[in-house]
Write a protein that holds these residues in place. Structure first.
Motif, PDB file in Angstrom:
ATOM      1  N   GLU A 117       3.568 -16.213  -5.216  1.00 56.53           N
ATOM      2  CA  GLU A 117       3.356 -14.785  -5.467  1.00 56.53           C
ATOM      3  C   GLU A 117       2.445 -14.582  -6.673  1.00 56.53           C
ATOM      4  N   LEU A 118       2.646 -15.399  -7.699  1.00 64.10           N
ATOM      5  CA  LEU A 118       1.805 -15.303  -8.893  1.00 64.10           C
ATOM      6  C   LEU A 118       0.362 -15.684  -8.575  1.00 64.10           C
ATOM      7  N   MET A 119       0.199 -16.663  -7.716  1.00 66.33           N
ATOM      8  CA  MET A 119      -1.147 -17.079  -7.307  1.00 66.33           C
ATOM      9  C   MET A 119      -1.868 -15.950  -6.565  1.00 66.33           C
ATOM     10  N   LEU A 120      -1.149 -15.279  -5.670  1.00 62.83           N
ATOM     11  CA  LEU A 120      -1.751 -14.151  -4.961  1.00 62.83           C
ATOM     12  C   LEU A 120      -2.134 -13.037  -5.932  1.00 62.83           C
ATOM     13  N   GLU A 121      -1.293 -12.806  -6.939  1.00 62.03           N
ATOM     14  CA  GLU A 121      -1.588 -11.802  -7.950  1.00 62.03           C
ATOM     15  C   GLU A 121      -2.833 -12.192  -8.749  1.00 62.03           C
ATOM     16  N   ALA A 122      -2.948 -13.475  -9.077  1.00 63.66           N
ATOM     17  CA  ALA A 122      -4.112 -13.961  -9.821  1.00 63.66           C
ATOM     18  C   ALA A 122      -5.392 -13.789  -9.007  1.00 63.66           C
ATOM     19  N   ILE A 123      -5.323 -14.099  -7.727  1.00 64.17           N
ATOM     20  CA  ILE A 123      -6.491 -13.947  -6.838  1.00 64.17           C
ATOM     21  C   ILE A 123      -6.903 -12.481  -6.771  1.00 64.17           C
ATOM     22  N   ARG A 124      -5.915 -11.593  -6.628  1.00 66.48           N
ATOM     23  CA  ARG A 124      -6.208 -10.159  -6.536  1.00 66.48           C
ATOM     24  C   ARG A 124      -6.849  -9.644  -7.829  1.00 66.48           C
ATOM     25  N   LEU A 125      -6.269 -10.018  -8.965  1.00 72.31           N
ATOM     26  CA  LEU A 125      -6.799  -9.559 -10.247  1.00 72.31           C
ATOM     27  C   LEU A 125      -8.219 -10.070 -10.488  1.00 72.31           C
ATOM     28  N   ASP A 126      -8.422 -11.349 -10.220  1.00 76.67           N
ATOM     29  CA  ASP A 126      -9.746 -11.925 -10.449  1.00 76.67           C
ATOM     30  C   ASP A 126     -10.798 -11.261  -9.569  1.00 76.67           C
ATOM     31  N   ALA A 127     -10.426 -10.996  -8.309  1.00 76.78           N
ATOM     32  CA  ALA A 127     -11.358 -10.324  -7.394  1.00 76.78           C
ATOM     33  C   ALA A 127     -11.686  -8.927  -7.892  1.00 76.78           C
ATOM     34  N   SER A 128     -10.691  -8.240  -8.476  1.00 79.29           N
ATOM     35  CA  SER A 128     -10.922  -6.893  -8.998  1.00 79.29           C
ATOM     36  C   SER A 128     -11.902  -6.917 -10.162  1.00 79.29           C
TER      37      SER A 128
END
Length: 235
Positions: free
Chosen positions: A203-214
């Motif tokens: 879940e943290l990895m998905l959050e990191a991917i989302r934030l970085d993409a933003s």
């Protein structure tokens, strides 16, 4: 051909014509079957030839880690078109006797899905030295310049499979969370991950991917920082 048929009594012409067409169809079918068979054989021989160049040697833990061995087996498996039980059966034949016995004792050989089997093999056969090395690499891991956050996270997952057994899932989850938060290259993402309440690594990895993409999208939207400055003098 029509002249020959015309010479046949009228009441027999249709039967003869039908027989001729049936013979022609049989010839075409036989030809098609031969061509298809030749193509299939050629594909099989090509596949066997390519697979032969990728064929793994019998596993020797003194020469290669089990994870590296599994990775070397993958191209051979794909070329041969193996998956599930056929892939598992083939893989077992490339293990030394001690490794086979270990997997059998743990019931790993009874799994049906290749991915689940592969992960269980790595967990079961990784040596203590492999685990120590993998844990050290997790601690010092950081996102590379040419690596996305997702690629970095997947690299951590791969290391985690070698570093921890199935019974050490909680320890692996904690180690991977810390490594992800401490290893991402973008500081604002790292700070967010460190303060995140998410406990699960994935879940943290998905959050990191989302934030970085933003942040990447936001940076792409910024106007160029080039302005023409004019100085006006007043008298």
């Amino acid at each position: 051909m029509d002249a020959i048929i015309d010479a046949i009594p009228a009441d027999q012409r249709e039967a003869v014509r039908a027989a001729i067409e049936a013979e022609r169809a049989a010839i075409r079918n036989n030809y098609d079957a031969e061509v298809l068979g030749a193509v299939a054989q050629a594909k099989l021989e090509f596949r066997a030839g390519v697979a032969g160049s990728k064929k793994p040697k019998i596993f020797d833990h003194t020469q290669i880690s089990i994870q590296a061995f599994v990775e070397k087996f993958e191209p051979f498996r794909r070329v041969m078109g193996l998956d599930g039980r056929p892939a598992i059966n083939a893989f077992m034949t490339y293990l030394d006797q001690n490794s086979q016995t270990t997997l059998i004792d743990h019931g790993v050989h009874e799994l049906e899905e290749w991915d689940a089997f592969k992960e269980s093999v790595i967990n079961t056969l990784s040596s203590p030295q492999d685990r120590v090395k993998a844990r050290f690499e997790i601690k010092r891991a950081s996102q590379k310049a040419d690596e996305t956050v997702e690629e970095f996270g997947r690299r951590l997952i791969k290391l985690g499979k070698s570093a921890y057994t199935a019974e050490e899932e909680a320890a692996k989850n904690s180690a991977l969370r810390d490594a992800l938060a401490g290893g991402v290259s973008r500081d604002v993402v790292a700070v967010h991950l460190i303060n995140s309440q998410l406990r699960d690594f994935h879940e943290l990895m998905l959050e990191a991917i989302r934030l970085d993409a933003s942040y990447i999208a936001r940076e792409a939207m910024k106007p160029e920082d080039s302005y023409t400055v004019s100085v006006m003098k007043t008298e």
